[in-house]
Design a protein around this motif. Structure first.
Motif, PDB file in Angstrom:
ATOM      1  N   GLY A 135      -1.177  -9.548  15.773  1.00  0.00           N
ATOM      2  CA  GLY A 135      -1.635 -10.488  14.751  1.00  0.00           C
ATOM      3  C   GLY A 135      -1.908  -9.807  13.421  1.00  0.00           C
ATOM      4  N   GLU A 136      -2.566  -8.659  13.481  1.00  0.00           N
ATOM      5  CA  GLU A 136      -2.872  -7.922  12.256  1.00  0.00           C
ATOM      6  C   GLU A 136      -1.604  -7.406  11.587  1.00  0.00           C
ATOM      7  N   LEU A 137      -0.647  -6.933  12.397  1.00  0.00           N
ATOM      8  CA  LEU A 137       0.620  -6.469  11.842  1.00  0.00           C
ATOM      9  C   LEU A 137       1.404  -7.631  11.239  1.00  0.00           C
ATOM     10  N   PHE A 138       1.368  -8.781  11.890  1.00  0.00           N
ATOM     11  CA  PHE A 138       2.023  -9.974  11.361  1.00  0.00           C
ATOM     12  C   PHE A 138       1.486 -10.301   9.965  1.00  0.00           C
ATOM     13  N   VAL A 139       0.181 -10.249   9.810  1.00  0.00           N
ATOM     14  CA  VAL A 139      -0.439 -10.557   8.520  1.00  0.00           C
ATOM     15  C   VAL A 139       0.058  -9.589   7.450  1.00  0.00           C
ATOM     16  N   ILE A 140       0.054  -8.306   7.753  1.00  0.00           N
ATOM     17  CA  ILE A 140       0.527  -7.311   6.782  1.00  0.00           C
ATOM     18  C   ILE A 140       1.970  -7.597   6.392  1.00  0.00           C
ATOM     19  N   ARG A 141       2.790  -7.871   7.378  1.00  0.00           N
ATOM     20  CA  ARG A 141       4.219  -8.127   7.112  1.00  0.00           C
ATOM     21  C   ARG A 141       4.404  -9.361   6.242  1.00  0.00           C
ATOM     22  N   MET A 142       3.631 -10.411   6.498  1.00  0.00           N
ATOM     23  CA  MET A 142       3.739 -11.629   5.695  1.00  0.00           C
ATOM     24  C   MET A 142       3.302 -11.367   4.249  1.00  0.00           C
ATOM     25  N   LEU A 143       2.341 -10.492   4.060  1.00  0.00           N
ATOM     26  CA  LEU A 143       1.879 -10.181   2.711  1.00  0.00           C
ATOM     27  C   LEU A 143       2.872  -9.306   1.958  1.00  0.00           C
ATOM     28  N   GLU A 144       3.754  -8.623   2.666  1.00  0.00           N
ATOM     29  CA  GLU A 144       4.762  -7.790   2.018  1.00  0.00           C
ATOM     30  C   GLU A 144       5.899  -8.602   1.415  1.00  0.00           C
ATOM     31  N   GLN A 150       9.919 -21.556   8.747  1.00  0.00           N
ATOM     32  CA  GLN A 150      11.208 -20.973   8.372  1.00  0.00           C
ATOM     33  C   GLN A 150      11.416 -19.588   8.977  1.00  0.00           C
ATOM     34  N   LEU A 151      10.413 -19.078   9.667  1.00  0.00           N
ATOM     35  CA  LEU A 151      10.545 -17.754  10.269  1.00  0.00           C
ATOM     36  C   LEU A 151      11.460 -17.802  11.484  1.00  0.00           C
ATOM     37  N   ASN A 152      12.222 -16.755  11.655  1.00  0.00           N
ATOM     38  CA  ASN A 152      12.987 -16.582  12.883  1.00  0.00           C
ATOM     39  C   ASN A 152      12.045 -15.849  13.842  1.00  0.00           C
ATOM     40  N   LEU A 153      11.451 -16.607  14.746  1.00  0.00           N
ATOM     41  CA  LEU A 153      10.402 -16.047  15.595  1.00  0.00           C
ATOM     42  C   LEU A 153      10.904 -14.947  16.517  1.00  0.00           C
ATOM     43  N   ASP A 154      12.157 -15.020  16.934  1.00  0.00           N
ATOM     44  CA  ASP A 154      12.698 -13.927  17.751  1.00  0.00           C
ATOM     45  C   ASP A 154      12.721 -12.631  16.955  1.00  0.00           C
ATOM     46  N   GLN A 155      13.130 -12.708  15.688  1.00  0.00           N
ATOM     47  CA  GLN A 155      13.143 -11.511  14.837  1.00  0.00           C
ATOM     48  C   GLN A 155      11.723 -11.019  14.566  1.00  0.00           C
ATOM     49  N   VAL A 156      10.798 -11.937  14.370  1.00  0.00           N
ATOM     50  CA  VAL A 156       9.401 -11.546  14.140  1.00  0.00           C
ATOM     51  C   VAL A 156       8.880 -10.793  15.358  1.00  0.00           C
ATOM     52  N   ARG A 157       9.116 -11.339  16.533  1.00  0.00           N
ATOM     53  CA  ARG A 157       8.629 -10.682  17.762  1.00  0.00           C
ATOM     54  C   ARG A 157       9.289  -9.321  17.964  1.00  0.00           C
ATOM     55  N   LYS A 158      10.582  -9.213  17.661  1.00  0.00           N
ATOM     56  CA  LYS A 158      11.266  -7.917  17.783  1.00  0.00           C
ATOM     57  C   LYS A 158      10.668  -6.902  16.818  1.00  0.00           C
ATOM     58  N   TYR A 159      10.395  -7.336  15.591  1.00  0.00           N
ATOM     59  CA  TYR A 159       9.795  -6.445  14.598  1.00  0.00           C
ATOM     60  C   TYR A 159       8.428  -5.961  15.084  1.00  0.00           C
ATOM     61  N   LEU A 160       7.596  -6.901  15.528  1.00  0.00           N
ATOM     62  CA  LEU A 160       6.263  -6.540  15.989  1.00  0.00           C
ATOM     63  C   LEU A 160       6.331  -5.584  17.182  1.00  0.00           C
ATOM     64  N   ALA A 161       7.225  -5.870  18.115  1.00  0.00           N
ATOM     65  CA  ALA A 161       7.362  -5.001  19.290  1.00  0.00           C
ATOM     66  C   ALA A 161       7.841  -3.604  18.910  1.00  0.00           C
ATOM     67  N   ALA A 162       8.743  -3.520  17.943  1.00  0.00           N
ATOM     68  CA  ALA A 162       9.259  -2.226  17.511  1.00  0.00           C
ATOM     69  C   ALA A 162       8.182  -1.405  16.796  1.00  0.00           C
ATOM     70  N   LYS A 163       7.327  -2.077  16.063  1.00  0.00           N
ATOM     71  CA  LYS A 163       6.277  -1.377  15.303  1.00  0.00           C
ATOM     72  C   LYS A 163       5.032  -1.096  16.137  1.00  0.00           C
ATOM     73  N   LEU A 164       4.917  -1.787  17.273  1.00  0.00           N
ATOM     74  CA  LEU A 164       3.766  -1.587  18.153  1.00  0.00           C
ATOM     75  C   LEU A 164       4.255  -1.177  19.536  1.00  0.00           C
ATOM     76  N   PRO A 165       4.788   0.015  19.675  1.00  0.00           N
ATOM     77  CA  PRO A 165       5.305   0.430  20.974  1.00  0.00           C
ATOM     78  C   PRO A 165       4.219   0.338  22.046  1.00  0.00           C
ATOM     79  N   GLY A 166       4.610  -0.160  23.191  1.00  0.00           N
ATOM     80  CA  GLY A 166       3.672  -0.278  24.298  1.00  0.00           C
ATOM     81  C   GLY A 166       2.858  -1.571  24.253  1.00  0.00           C
ATOM     82  N   ALA A 167       2.988  -2.345  23.200  1.00  0.00           N
ATOM     83  CA  ALA A 167       2.243  -3.587  23.090  1.00  0.00           C
ATOM     84  C   ALA A 167       2.937  -4.667  23.903  1.00  0.00           C
TER      85      ALA A 167
END
Length: 116
Positions: A79-88, A97-114
């Motif tokens: 959730g915190e990473l999502f907020v940062i990304r949206m602010l960027e 309008q978000l592609n939620l699959d891409q959002v989840r892939k991004y979050l998973a890639a940036k948070l290994p083990g999450a």
């Protein structure tokens, strides 16, 4: 005209609530049957609240980004990473309008083990 002061406690609440609401929204989309009370109207309200908190952070400008980053540094969650990304984003992107699959892939890639 001088810039209005940033009320850090309020901006922090925007960051915390946006992260929380993203988590609730994403969980609902992944598991729609778990909460039968989350009907279309409630989902719409949740989206409006999430976007309002993101707007509050955007209005705070650099301070909003700093506070969101501090929240992520303390709680490195999706959730915190999502907020940062949206602010960027250079301009606000509506949640619908978000592609939620891409959002989840991004979050998973940036948070290994999450577990996202």
């Amino acid at each position: 005209m001088p810039k209005p002061p940033v009320l850090e406690q309020i901006v922090r609440q925007h960051a915390e609530m946006a992260a929380f609401l993203w988590t609730v929204y994403d969980h609902h989309l992944l598991h729609p049957g778990e909460n039968p009370e989350m009907d279309e109207e409630r989902v719409e309200r949740l989206i409006e609240r999430l976007e309002a908190h993101l707007l509050g952070l955007r209005i705070a400008g650099v301070e909003g980004k700093r506070i969101a980053k501090e929240r992520f540094d303390e709680f490195s969650e999706a959730g915190e990473l999502f907020v940062i990304r949206m602010l960027e984003a250079t301009s606000p992107i509506p949640l619908k309008q978000l592609n939620l699959d891409q959002v989840r892939k991004y979050l998973a890639a940036k948070l290994p083990g999450a577990d996202i």
